[in-house]
Each structure stands twice: as structure tokens, then as C-alpha cells.
Design a protein around this motif. Sequence first.
Motif, PDB file in Angstrom:
ATOM      1  N   ALA A  28       6.223   6.498   2.437  1.00 62.95           N
ATOM      2  CA  ALA A  28       5.626   7.803   2.149  1.00 62.95           C
ATOM      3  C   ALA A  28       4.154   7.647   1.759  1.00 62.95           C
ATOM      4  O   ALA A  28       3.733   6.593   1.284  1.00 62.95           O
ATOM      5  CB  ALA A  28       6.396   8.477   1.019  1.00 62.95           C
ATOM      6  N   SER A  29       3.349   8.693   1.943  1.00 62.51           N
ATOM      7  CA  SER A  29       1.931   8.638   1.604  1.00 62.51           C
ATOM      8  C   SER A  29       1.679   8.926   0.125  1.00 62.51           C
ATOM      9  O   SER A  29       0.565   8.747  -0.365  1.00 62.51           O
ATOM     10  CB  SER A  29       1.141   9.621   2.468  1.00 62.51           C
ATOM     11  N   LYS A  30       2.714   9.368  -0.608  1.00 64.33           N
ATOM     12  CA  LYS A  30       2.586   9.579  -2.054  1.00 64.33           C
ATOM     13  C   LYS A  30       3.960   9.454  -2.691  1.00 64.33           C
ATOM     14  O   LYS A  30       4.982   9.514  -2.012  1.00 64.33           O
ATOM     15  CB  LYS A  30       1.961  10.925  -2.368  1.00 64.33           C
ATOM     16  N   GLY A  31       3.995   9.278  -3.990  1.00 65.45           N
ATOM     17  CA  GLY A  31       5.256   9.132  -4.694  1.00 65.45           C
ATOM     18  C   GLY A  31       5.053   8.544  -6.073  1.00 65.45           C
ATOM     19  O   GLY A  31       3.926   8.402  -6.545  1.00 65.45           O
ATOM     20  N   ALA A  32       6.137   8.174  -6.720  1.00 67.99           N
ATOM     21  CA  ALA A  32       6.070   7.604  -8.069  1.00 67.99           C
ATOM     22  C   ALA A  32       6.182   6.092  -8.063  1.00 67.99           C
ATOM     23  O   ALA A  32       5.744   5.430  -9.001  1.00 67.99           O
ATOM     24  CB  ALA A  32       7.184   8.195  -8.930  1.00 67.99           C
ATOM     25  N   TYR A  33       6.777   5.530  -7.012  1.00 68.19           N
ATOM     26  CA  TYR A  33       7.021   4.086  -6.953  1.00 68.19           C
ATOM     27  C   TYR A  33       6.398   3.486  -5.711  1.00 68.19           C
ATOM     28  O   TYR A  33       6.598   3.988  -4.610  1.00 68.19           O
ATOM     29  CB  TYR A  33       8.521   3.792  -6.948  1.00 68.19           C
ATOM     30  N   ARG A  34       5.635   2.415  -5.888  1.00 64.47           N
ATOM     31  CA  ARG A  34       5.059   1.680  -4.753  1.00 64.47           C
ATOM     32  C   ARG A  34       6.069   0.644  -4.270  1.00 64.47           C
ATOM     33  O   ARG A  34       6.853   0.109  -5.047  1.00 64.47           O
ATOM     34  CB  ARG A  34       3.794   0.936  -5.169  1.00 64.47           C
TER      35      ARG A  34
ATOM     36  N   ASP B 132       1.676   1.764 -12.513  1.00 60.44           N
ATOM     37  CA  ASP B 132       0.986   1.954 -13.791  1.00 60.44           C
ATOM     38  C   ASP B 132       1.858   1.579 -14.987  1.00 60.44           C
ATOM     39  O   ASP B 132       1.385   1.578 -16.124  1.00 60.44           O
ATOM     40  CB  ASP B 132       0.485   3.386 -13.928  1.00 60.44           C
TER      41      ASP B 132
ATOM     42  N   TRP C 218       0.815  -1.204   0.000  1.00 60.07           N
ATOM     43  CA  TRP C 218       0.000   0.000   0.000  1.00 60.07           C
ATOM     44  C   TRP C 218       0.860   1.270   0.000  1.00 60.07           C
ATOM     45  O   TRP C 218       0.515   2.258  -0.627  1.00 60.07           O
ATOM     46  CB  TRP C 218      -0.915  -0.005   1.223  1.00 60.07           C
ATOM     47  N   ASP C 219       1.992   1.246   0.696  1.00 59.90           N
ATOM     48  CA  ASP C 219       2.768   2.472   0.849  1.00 59.90           C
ATOM     49  C   ASP C 219       3.722   2.691  -0.333  1.00 59.90           C
ATOM     50  O   ASP C 219       4.046   1.789  -1.084  1.00 59.90           O
ATOM     51  CB  ASP C 219       3.529   2.507   2.180  1.00 59.90           C
ATOM     52  N   TRP C 220       4.121   3.929  -0.485  1.00 58.58           N
ATOM     53  CA  TRP C 220       5.033   4.345  -1.547  1.00 58.58           C
ATOM     54  C   TRP C 220       6.466   4.229  -1.051  1.00 58.58           C
ATOM     55  O   TRP C 220       6.725   4.263   0.145  1.00 58.58           O
ATOM     56  CB  TRP C 220       4.728   5.787  -1.957  1.00 58.58           C
TER      57      TRP C 220
END
Length: 79
Positions: A31-37, A62, A14-16
Motif C-alpha cells: 500500500a502507498s500509506k498505512g500504519a506499518y511498514r 516510529d 519503502w512500501d506499507w
Amino acid sequence: GLYDMAGNVFEWCWDWCAEYPSYDETDPRGASKGAYRNMRGGSWCSEEWECMIINHDGAAPDEDRDGFIGFRVVKNYKK
């Protein structure tokens, strides 16, 4: 009570991706957002050391799709 959590495919988390703290922490959060999970564990084509659940890497959800990346369906039972 979780068992057999690593080794078949890398599992999306779930987290980035983010730097974890340098000190020991139980259940660290990314992190709560980012480019890579985060992806954890290893897969059928991994080296032995990669199949430990502490192993993590990042990928773009994606864009990065392959036969060794998957996810685990979990149901939370509340008593």
C-alpha cells in the motif's frame, strides 16, 4: 545482481503493509500509506525459514526499534 540480501537484520522496506494478491506477481508493491511498514528477510535471531527474502512482516517505524531491524543503503547506477 543482488546478493546476500537476508539474514543479518530485518530490513525496512519503502512500501506499507498490505495484503498481496493471491496470484504470482513479480515485485509486488504494498500500500502507498498505512500504519506499518514492510520488513523483509530475517535477522541473526530468526529461524532459518524467516531468513528468506520472501518473508515479510510489518512494524511501526516510529515505534518499533530493535537490534534486529535495520535498513540497506542502495545507490542506483544509471548508465
